[in-house]
Design a protein around this motif. Sequence first.
Motif, mmCIF file in Angstrom:
data_model
loop_
_atom_site.group_PDB
_atom_site.id
_atom_site.type_symbol
_atom_site.label_atom_id
_atom_site.label_comp_id
_atom_site.label_asym_id
_atom_site.label_seq_id
_atom_site.Cartn_x
_atom_site.Cartn_y
_atom_site.Cartn_z
ATOM 1 N N ALA A 1 -2.703 5.655 0.233
ATOM 2 C CA ALA A 1 -3.734 4.683 0.601
ATOM 3 C C ALA A 1 -3.852 4.570 2.120
ATOM 4 O O ALA A 1 -4.960 4.489 2.662
ATOM 5 N N TRP A 2 -2.718 4.575 2.839
ATOM 6 C CA TRP A 2 -2.760 4.524 4.297
ATOM 7 C C TRP A 2 -3.404 5.783 4.865
ATOM 8 O O TRP A 2 -4.207 5.710 5.801
ATOM 9 N N SER B 1 0.827 -1.206 0.000
ATOM 10 C CA SER B 1 0.000 0.000 0.000
ATOM 11 C C SER B 1 0.860 1.254 0.000
ATOM 12 O O SER B 1 1.886 1.324 0.660
#
Length: 103
Positions: free
Chosen positions: A25-26, A21
């Motif tokens: 995205a985090w 990721s």
Amino acid sequence: MKAFLFTLLGGVAASTAAQASSDQAWDQHYRQMNQYCIAASGLKDVKALGKPAEFDDRVGYSALLLEGRYPQKHMNNRKGTELCLYDKQRKAAFVTEWTPGKP
């Protein structure tokens, strides 16, 4: 033939490593989790305490501590802490009161 096989296996291994990721995205995951956890909280003026605990993907949950004030009149606006479990697959948050050190 062996060289082709090793090249193919090396490419597969490299492509799975690239599936991690991204920071973006985090960040999106954390924003969404904060939003759902705060909405599920029974506290007022609630905010997240620190960073969430990320469990293994097999578990499918993240955990986040929340802090705010009890809205009930009899609670006299006291501080309260809640633990939020966020189900990553269902995108649902569940909270419970958190009192450190008490069983």
